[in-house]
Design a protein around this motif. Structure first.
Motif, mmCIF file in Angstrom:
data_model
loop_
_atom_site.group_PDB
_atom_site.id
_atom_site.type_symbol
_atom_site.label_atom_id
_atom_site.label_comp_id
_atom_site.label_asym_id
_atom_site.label_seq_id
_atom_site.Cartn_x
_atom_site.Cartn_y
_atom_site.Cartn_z
ATOM 1 N N LEU A 101 1.109 -1.053 0.242
ATOM 2 C CA LEU A 101 0.026 0.054 0.019
ATOM 3 C C LEU A 101 0.872 1.225 -0.041
ATOM 4 O O LEU A 101 0.387 2.336 -0.464
ATOM 5 C CB LEU A 101 -0.982 0.003 1.295
ATOM 6 C CG LEU A 101 -1.900 -1.128 1.297
ATOM 7 C CD1 LEU A 101 -2.892 -1.059 2.543
ATOM 8 C CD2 LEU A 101 -2.986 -1.024 -0.195
ATOM 9 N N GLU A 102 2.023 1.261 0.682
ATOM 10 C CA GLU A 102 2.889 2.578 0.733
ATOM 11 C C GLU A 102 3.429 2.753 -0.580
ATOM 12 O O GLU A 102 3.969 3.862 -0.571
ATOM 13 C CB GLU A 102 3.741 2.613 2.011
ATOM 14 C CG GLU A 102 4.903 1.373 1.713
ATOM 15 C CD GLU A 102 5.644 1.069 3.201
ATOM 16 O OE1 GLU A 102 5.186 1.690 4.362
ATOM 17 O OE2 GLU A 102 6.650 0.625 2.972
ATOM 18 N N ARG A 103 3.444 1.890 -1.325
ATOM 19 C CA ARG A 103 4.308 1.989 -2.566
ATOM 20 C C ARG A 103 3.385 2.441 -3.881
ATOM 21 O O ARG A 103 3.705 2.555 -5.094
ATOM 22 C CB ARG A 103 5.164 1.014 -2.976
ATOM 23 C CG ARG A 103 6.214 0.805 -1.865
ATOM 24 C CD ARG A 103 7.147 -0.428 -2.344
ATOM 25 N NE ARG A 103 8.526 -0.244 -1.555
ATOM 26 C CZ ARG A 103 8.616 -0.467 -0.081
ATOM 27 N NH1 ARG A 103 7.677 -0.665 0.399
ATOM 28 N NH2 ARG A 103 9.627 -0.295 0.411
ATOM 29 N N LEU A 104 1.923 2.482 -3.471
ATOM 30 C CA LEU A 104 1.056 2.824 -4.536
ATOM 31 C C LEU A 104 1.175 4.328 -5.075
ATOM 32 O O LEU A 104 0.995 5.067 -4.221
ATOM 33 C CB LEU A 104 -0.418 2.304 -4.181
ATOM 34 C CG LEU A 104 -0.478 0.940 -4.075
ATOM 35 C CD1 LEU A 104 -2.052 0.473 -3.539
ATOM 36 C CD2 LEU A 104 -0.144 -0.056 -5.161
ATOM 37 N N GLN A 105 1.104 4.437 -6.240
ATOM 38 C CA GLN A 105 0.803 5.745 -7.108
ATOM 39 C C GLN A 105 -0.534 5.899 -7.574
ATOM 40 O O GLN A 105 -1.005 5.151 -7.952
ATOM 41 C CB GLN A 105 2.041 5.593 -8.037
ATOM 42 C CG GLN A 105 2.370 6.909 -8.570
ATOM 43 C CD GLN A 105 3.444 7.865 -7.843
ATOM 44 O OE1 GLN A 105 3.706 7.454 -6.815
ATOM 45 N NE2 GLN A 105 4.100 9.087 -8.342
ATOM 46 N N PRO A 106 -1.052 6.929 -7.155
ATOM 47 C CA PRO A 106 -2.494 7.444 -7.696
ATOM 48 C C PRO A 106 -2.529 7.502 -9.218
ATOM 49 O O PRO A 106 -1.793 7.651 -9.877
ATOM 50 C CB PRO A 106 -2.864 8.671 -7.027
ATOM 51 C CG PRO A 106 -1.407 9.254 -6.351
ATOM 52 C CD PRO A 106 -0.220 8.279 -6.507
#
Length: 107
Positions: free
Chosen positions: A102-107
């Motif tokens: 989750l902390e590596r997801l880019q919108p």
């Protein structure tokens, strides 16, 4: 007597990463058929996980899940950001909401 399909199911699914072609793949049924997950770099530290494809005859066996996990683990290990264009990878992350994903997801 075991059919080729039942033999295939008994083997572990081995995901290979081809960095040059920017894809993860699983060889199926020898070397003729394969399942793939394609990605592209869209910045120096960002990858777009674009498309996952499993041949019809091999669907429903969890192969795409192995590809998605390998791709997300790659993002984590390389400390990259990920844009999820592929609907299947979006679904995988939603079903496996690990903090490191989750902390590596880019919108």
């Amino acid at each position: 007597m075991a059919t080729p399909q039942s033999l295939e199911q008994s083997f572990p699914i081995e995901v290979q990463h081809d960095r040059r072609r920017r894809q993860f793949c699983v060889r199926l049924n020898g070397c003729h058929d394969r399942a793939v997950l394609l990605y592209e770099y869209v910045g120096k530290r960002t990858v777009d996980l674009q498309h996952t494809e499993v041949p019809d005859a091999f669907r429903g066996r969890g192969i795409a899940k192995h590809l998605a996990k390998a791709a997300m683990d790659f993002v984590v290990e390389e400390d990259l950001k990920a844009h999820l264009t592929c609907w299947y990878i979006q679904k995988f992350v939603k079903e496996n909401p690990l903090p490191q994903y989750l902390e590596r997801l880019q919108p």
